[in-house]
Structures are given as C-alpha cells and as structure tokens.
Design a protein around this motif. Structure first.
Motif, PDB file in Angstrom:
ATOM      1  N   THR A   1     -49.979 -20.273  -0.246  1.00  0.00           N
ATOM      2  CA  THR A   1     -49.018 -19.378   0.286  1.00  0.00           C
ATOM      3  C   THR A   1     -49.567 -18.108   1.334  1.00  0.00           C
ATOM      4  N   LEU A   2     -51.083 -17.843   0.643  1.00  0.00           N
ATOM      5  CA  LEU A   2     -51.740 -16.663   1.382  1.00  0.00           C
ATOM      6  C   LEU A   2     -51.419 -16.932   2.702  1.00  0.00           C
TER       7      LEU A   2
ATOM      8  N   VAL B   1     -47.218 -10.649  -7.311  1.00  0.00           N
ATOM      9  CA  VAL B   1     -47.297 -12.035  -8.070  1.00  0.00           C
ATOM     10  C   VAL B   1     -48.093 -13.388  -7.792  1.00  0.00           C
ATOM     11  N   VAL B   2     -48.197 -13.236  -6.580  1.00  0.00           N
ATOM     12  CA  VAL B   2     -49.249 -14.462  -6.503  1.00  0.00           C
ATOM     13  C   VAL B   2     -51.016 -14.313  -7.132  1.00  0.00           C
ATOM     14  N   TYR B   3     -51.100 -12.983  -6.928  1.00  0.00           N
ATOM     15  CA  TYR B   3     -52.537 -12.711  -7.125  1.00  0.00           C
ATOM     16  C   TYR B   3     -52.541 -12.609  -8.900  1.00  0.00           C
ATOM     17  N   ASP B   4     -51.435 -12.158  -9.596  1.00  0.00           N
ATOM     18  CA  ASP B   4     -50.995 -12.786 -10.775  1.00  0.00           C
ATOM     19  C   ASP B   4     -50.837 -14.191 -11.546  1.00  0.00           C
TER      20      ASP B   4
ATOM     21  N   LYS C   1     -60.088 -11.398  -7.167  1.00  0.00           N
ATOM     22  CA  LYS C   1     -60.026  -9.600  -7.540  1.00  0.00           C
ATOM     23  C   LYS C   1     -60.348  -8.634  -6.868  1.00  0.00           C
ATOM     24  N   PHE C   2     -60.698  -9.267  -5.771  1.00  0.00           N
ATOM     25  CA  PHE C   2     -61.411  -8.623  -4.698  1.00  0.00           C
ATOM     26  C   PHE C   2     -60.871  -8.172  -3.730  1.00  0.00           C
ATOM     27  N   LEU C   3     -59.907  -9.497  -3.573  1.00  0.00           N
ATOM     28  CA  LEU C   3     -58.770  -9.626  -2.493  1.00  0.00           C
ATOM     29  C   LEU C   3     -57.678  -9.121  -2.934  1.00  0.00           C
ATOM     30  N   LYS C   4     -57.365  -8.201  -4.631  1.00  0.00           N
ATOM     31  CA  LYS C   4     -56.278  -8.367  -4.823  1.00  0.00           C
ATOM     32  C   LYS C   4     -55.644  -7.467  -3.934  1.00  0.00           C
TER      33      LYS C   4
ATOM     34  N   ALA D   1     -56.215 -29.187 -14.698  1.00  0.00           N
ATOM     35  CA  ALA D   1     -55.436 -30.170 -13.599  1.00  0.00           C
ATOM     36  C   ALA D   1     -53.781 -29.193 -13.170  1.00  0.00           C
ATOM     37  N   THR D   2     -53.085 -29.333 -14.665  1.00  0.00           N
ATOM     38  CA  THR D   2     -51.985 -28.087 -14.004  1.00  0.00           C
ATOM     39  C   THR D   2     -52.282 -26.814 -13.303  1.00  0.00           C
ATOM     40  N   TYR D   3     -52.847 -26.005 -13.862  1.00  0.00           N
ATOM     41  CA  TYR D   3     -53.558 -25.292 -13.685  1.00  0.00           C
ATOM     42  C   TYR D   3     -53.932 -24.898 -12.176  1.00  0.00           C
ATOM     43  N   LEU D   4     -55.502 -26.028 -12.015  1.00  0.00           N
ATOM     44  CA  LEU D   4     -56.013 -26.257 -10.356  1.00  0.00           C
ATOM     45  C   LEU D   4     -54.423 -26.300  -9.501  1.00  0.00           C
ATOM     46  N   MET D   5     -53.802 -26.818 -10.134  1.00  0.00           N
ATOM     47  CA  MET D   5     -52.576 -27.865  -8.992  1.00  0.00           C
ATOM     48  C   MET D   5     -51.736 -25.739  -8.375  1.00  0.00           C
ATOM     49  N   GLN D   6     -51.627 -25.261  -9.327  1.00  0.00           N
ATOM     50  CA  GLN D   6     -50.997 -24.466  -8.931  1.00  0.00           C
ATOM     51  C   GLN D   6     -51.552 -23.376  -8.727  1.00  0.00           C
TER      52      GLN D   6
END
Length: 273
Positions: free
Chosen positions: A139-140, A56-59, A47-50, A127-132
């Motif tokens: 990508t950052l 799209v990456v932030y969301d 959030k700080f680096l938004k 596990a899925t959330y964290l992999m995403q």
C-alpha cells in the motif's frame, strides 16, 4: 537509484529466505540470529520512514514485525547465553568443574525452545504476521516526496544528533535507557546501510558511529540479561556445585555492566581489536 519501496521489498524477500534457511537447519545458531536480524532490519527501516507513511500503516507494520521477531527472542537469548558461558569455560579451564554437564543441560533447553518455534501453530502465526506485512508494504507510495535525497539526509542528521546526545548523557547502569539507546542505534545503522544511496558520502561516519553505540550498549544489555538468566538457572539447580558454577559465571557478567563507563568502553575496545 534504487527506490525506497524496492529496498523495503528486497528486505522483505530477505526475511523469507532467512526463514527458509532457519527451517532447513534450526540447529545452526547463526540461522536464528540471521532471521531475527532480517526482521529487525526491516522494522528499523520502517521506523526510520515513520514520518513518511500513514500512522495506521506504520503501526501495523511495526506491530507485526515486532511480533515476528519475538517468536525467536527466547531462542536467541539462549544462544547468546551459551556463547558467553562457552567463553567463560574457555577462560577458566578447571579439572573439577562440570562444564560438560552444564552444556548438556543448556543444549537440551535450547532444543526444547527450538521445537516451540517449529510447531504448526507458531509457523502459521509467523506466516500470518508476514503476510500482513507484505500487504501493508504494497500500500505504500512514496512518490509524493519530491526530494528524497534532502528528506532522508535531514532525517539522518536529526536521528544522529538525537542518538549521540542520548549516548553521551547515558548512565550505563540504567539498563532500560541503555536498551532504548541500543535500539535507536540499530535503527540508524540499518538505515545508513540500506539507504546509503540517498545520503552524501561524507555522512558514512553515521554508520560507523551508530555501530559503535550499538556495540557498547549491546555489551551492557547482553551482560545484564545473561546475569539474570544465570541466576534464575542457579535458583532452579538442585546440584550445589552446578549452582555455584552458574553464580560464578553470573558474577562475571554482572562485573561487565556494573563497571564504570570508561572501563566498559576500554574493555570493548580490547575485545574487538
């Protein structure tokens, strides 16, 4: 100096470690707490680096981390509830009060909630959330920013100014607004902790102020939530004495967040001194 991306990846590894610690011993209330804090810390840094990353990456990061933390929300709420009920029982030792029966019911409820976090379906979802999250972190690229010291220092000042303005104007009886300010304080606190290398030493006061705001607002929001949970339990209770006890404890929580602003702050100072 540690790079921004390294800090984010280190925090991601912390989540993985805390997740394993939780699976090893889910009965320890500290494990669920630390896991949730590790997730919320990374979310706060994001959030700080938004402004420094594609929307799209932030969301994606914000959404996946939010869903990850929500998995353990009900369990953590129960743990906080039990802590406060424990404090009440300690402060009001009474022979004819069935505290033991009350705690037996709460521990049974906690065990059921704990088991829901350990099902294959829930663990696979996490596990899925964290992999995403990891995929998006990879990508950052922050190399486009030429002066991180200046950029982050400016963001600290902007957020600090906004937080303190909201806090000083805050109506402590407005739960939703108090909760919002608490979350902003967490974001600033986590960022001041993990991005400390990028800000002048004199700005260390930001960390202290953010923690203070978080503690005050947290006292109010926790009491508000616990009051509601206890009244709900009382409505479900079939035993009249159990119902009365739950409502007594609920009133003690309501007294906390219904007090005037000066009293709330004064009582908090006493509690942490």
């Amino acid at each position: 100096m540690t790079s921004i991306k390294t800090i984010l990846n280190q925090q991601y590894k912390t989540i993985q470690i805390e997740w394993l610690r939780y699976r090893n011993n889910p009965y320890d209330v500290q494990r669920a707490h630390d896991l949730r804090v590790s997730i919320r810390t990374l979310r706060g840094l994001i959030k700080f680096l938004k402004r420094q990353m594609p929307q799209v990456v932030y969301d994606s990061l914000n959404g996946d981390l939010s869903q990850s933390a929500k998995i353990f929300g009900p369990l953590r709420d129960l743990d906080v509830l039990m802590i406060q009920v424990g404090k009440f029982a300690y402060a009001h030792p009474e022979e004819e009060t069935d505290y033991q029966g009350l705690f037996e019911g709460l521990y049974h409820q906690r065990n059921e909630e704990m088991q829901t976090t350990l099902t294959d379906t829930t663990q696979e979802a996490l596990a899925t959330y964290l992999m995403q999250v990891k995929a998006q972190l990879d990508t950052l690229n922050f190399k486009h920013e030429t002066d991180w010291d200046k950029s982050i220092a400016q963001e600290f000042k902007r957020r600090d100014h906004k937080l303190m303005k909201q806090y000083h104007q805050l109506d402590f009886h407005d739960y939703l607004h108090v909760h919002h300010v608490r979350k902003r304080a967490k974001t600033l606190r986590y960022s001041a902790t993990y991005f400390s290398e990028f800000i002048p030493e004199k700005e260390g006061r930001i960390l202290r102020k953010a923690k203070r705001v978080q503690d005050v607002c947290g006292t109010i929001t926790d009491a508000h939530v616990i009051d509601g949970e206890l009244r709900q339990l009382a409505a479900q209770a079939t035993d009249q004495d159990r119902q009365k006890l739950l409502l007594r404890i609920a009133r003690s929580q309501r007294d906390i967040y219904m007090a005037d602003k000066k009293t709330i702050i004064k009582d908090l100072d006493k509690a942490i001194s």
